[in-house]
Design an enzyme around this catalytic site. Sequence first.
Site, PDB file in Angstrom:
ATOM      1  CG  LEU A 154     -27.180 -42.133  -2.608  1.00 51.63           C
ATOM      2  CD1 LEU A 154     -27.165 -40.609  -2.493  1.00 51.63           C
ATOM      3  CD2 LEU A 154     -27.878 -42.568  -3.897  1.00 51.63           C
ATOM      4  CE1 TYR A 155     -28.883 -47.463   3.756  1.00 51.36           C
ATOM      5  CE2 TYR A 155     -26.798 -48.530   4.283  1.00 51.36           C
ATOM      6  CZ  TYR A 155     -28.132 -48.335   4.538  1.00 51.36           C
ATOM      7  OH  TYR A 155     -28.740 -49.007   5.569  1.00 51.36           O
TER       8      TYR A 155
END
Length: 247
Positions: A154-155
């Site tokens: 996600l990051y």
Amino acid sequence: MNQSLAGKTAIVTGASRGIGRVLAQRLASQGAKVAVNYYSNRDQAEEIAEQISRTNGQAVAVQADVSKVGDIRKLFEETAGHFGGIDILINNAGLGIMKPVEAITEEDFDRVFNLNVKGSYFASQLAADYMKEDGSIVNFSTSVIGLMLPAYSLYAASKGAVEQFTRHLAKELAPRGIRINAVAPGPIQTEFFMAGKSEELIERFKQMNAFNRLGEPEDVAGVVQFLLSEEAGWITGQTLRVNGGMV
């Protein structure tokens, strides 16, 4: 003392601690008037602004949640109202939620993308409206993009988006005399990086780079300062990896 940024006004988002704090101090030492943006750490942001003022610099702490366009607008309005204009934007504020993909929730996704992508994008949009000739924007990515670390999807996805719009905005903003670049730090010794990590994991991160150490905020601040300088006047749309040779 080098005053290469004298007469310029800079916004540094997420400047109450970590890399943002060092950047605010570094830019002020170069003569820039600095808006020290914070979300909740008011005391720390005001302390930095006061420190800068005590050393003959100019700074003001400005509260804004830069995941919200209305707050971004307020940040720019207050900064321009206080200092008379804006020349530099450092999109440093960011959020990382590291979980296996099956554990990521819609709320997690929205929080990360709203701050890392939407915040940086719309701040860049507003900067283009406020800046005159010779403006400069520096966005923050991450060297994690070059790795395939479990729980970082996600990051990394959010920072990949930042790198892409940085590249595309370079040609859009160039006719206005505005340069836009990104820096992609490796592991940096900050609260953000150290939170929740074991000593064993931190040692593994150290061993990923050529110098077997964590980076320091000053390592990143020096690169940002270069990107803001006249010597970097032919650089736009680029992402500089600041990671000690990790990737």
